[in-house]
Design a protein around this motif. Structure first.
Motif, mmCIF file in Angstrom:
data_model
loop_
_atom_site.group_PDB
_atom_site.id
_atom_site.type_symbol
_atom_site.label_atom_id
_atom_site.label_comp_id
_atom_site.label_asym_id
_atom_site.label_seq_id
_atom_site.Cartn_x
_atom_site.Cartn_y
_atom_site.Cartn_z
ATOM 1 N N THR A 199 -40.122 -23.447 -23.786
ATOM 2 C CA THR A 199 -40.375 -24.860 -24.073
ATOM 3 C C THR A 199 -41.791 -25.190 -23.632
ATOM 4 O O THR A 199 -42.266 -24.719 -22.595
ATOM 5 C CB THR A 199 -39.372 -25.758 -23.333
ATOM 6 O OG1 THR A 199 -38.045 -25.394 -23.737
ATOM 7 C CG2 THR A 199 -39.606 -27.231 -23.656
ATOM 8 N N GLN A 210 -36.666 -22.098 -21.049
ATOM 9 C CA GLN A 210 -35.653 -23.131 -21.260
ATOM 10 C C GLN A 210 -34.734 -23.239 -20.049
ATOM 11 O O GLN A 210 -34.242 -24.327 -19.718
ATOM 12 C CB GLN A 210 -34.836 -22.786 -22.521
ATOM 13 C CG GLN A 210 -33.812 -23.825 -22.915
ATOM 14 C CD GLN A 210 -34.439 -25.147 -23.305
ATOM 15 O OE1 GLN A 210 -35.578 -25.167 -23.770
ATOM 16 N NE2 GLN A 210 -33.718 -26.239 -23.100
ATOM 17 N N PRO A 237 -39.406 -27.408 -27.988
ATOM 18 C CA PRO A 237 -38.938 -26.013 -28.009
ATOM 19 C C PRO A 237 -39.880 -25.153 -28.846
ATOM 20 O O PRO A 237 -40.247 -25.523 -29.956
ATOM 21 C CB PRO A 237 -37.547 -26.100 -28.638
ATOM 22 C CG PRO A 237 -37.175 -27.541 -28.610
ATOM 23 C CD PRO A 237 -38.446 -28.314 -28.634
#
Length: 263
Positions: A199, A210, A237
């Motif tokens: 991310t 993440q 993301p």
């Protein structure tokens, strides 16, 4: 089922197994195949050039691009547009001039006929005894001989590598290896890779895993590097995998729709 039953060809019913086998052999029906590693780009590669990014930029949807590749694409698009506009203007001018030339076609043909007649007139008598000789032939041959004799000759004093003389043998020194760079999470220092969901934090531009977002950042919604307040929009993301012929993410199967064999 016995072996005799599997190989039985006297049945009156076209079974699903036989249909599937014949479909694969004849090239009919939708074919599905799992993509290999070579069909998936690395997570740090540009979506345009498919090469590792040196000056990366990211879209709000999480697609990574090389800044230079985007600028080259825009410049190429502008150049192509300018070429097409120039060709259009040239075509427009040609159409305008062709309409003017059509009105003067008779005059142009008359001038061409006049030139043809003028070129057919011989202004000087031809001497049959000297027409086939070249007065400057001897001179040209002399110049050719002089130019060939004055060609540069390689100097014997030049030292060339030799595999038989120890002092002239070329040597290859070992190349010094550098420690390879690895991408790591900006917070946890975990190694990043294609199999690790990542991310991007919009305020600082840092790339984190993440897992780091779920366990650390989402508790206080603060950027650990800059201290800015974060929102869901600031957590982008990073899209993984995918090239011009492969899907991204976890969809790693390619399908091709082909004619279906009807029975």
């Amino acid at each position: 089922m016995t072996r005799h039953g599997k190989n039985c060809t006297a049945g009156a019913v076209y079974t699903y197994h036989e249909k599937k086998k014949d479909t694969a052999a004849s090239g009919y029906g939708t074919q599905s195949i799992r993509l290999g590693k070579d069909a998936i780009k690395d997570f740090d590669c540009c979506c345009l050039s498919l090469q590792p990014c040196q000056d990366p930029v990211m879209t709000p949807d999480g697609f990574l691009y090389e800044k230079q590749a985007i600028l080259e694409y825009i410049l190429h698009h502008k150049t192509e547009t300018a070429k097409k506009m120039k060709a259009y203007e040239k075509q427009k001018q040609a159409q305008k001039s062709s309409s003017q030339l059509e009105s003067k076609s008779e005059e142009r043909e008359r001038v061409e006929r006049f030139k043809t007649k003028e070129n057919s007139i011989v202004s000087k008598p031809i001497n049959p005894f000297t027409s086939g000789q070249n007065p400057g032939g001897e001179k040209s041959r002399t110049n050719a001989a002089e130019s060939s004799s004055s060609a540069p000759v390689a100097s014997s004093s030049q030292s060339l590598p030799c595999f038989w003389v120890p002092s002239l043998t070329p040597q290859s020194k070992p190349t010094l290896l550098k420690k390879p760079d690895r991408y790591v999470c900006a917070v946890t220092r975990d190694v990043l890779g294609n199999s690790v969901p990542c991310t991007v934090l919009r305020p600082s531009g840092a790339v984190v895993t993440q897992e780091c977002v779920e366990k650390l950042i989402k508790k206080d919604m603060l950027d650990p590097l800059s201290g800015d307040k974060l929102s869901d929009r600031d957590l982008i993301p990073l899209q993984r995998g995918g090239t011009g012929f492969a899907a991204s993410g976890v969809d790693l199967r390619a399908k091709e729709a082909r004619p279906v064999m009807m029975v």
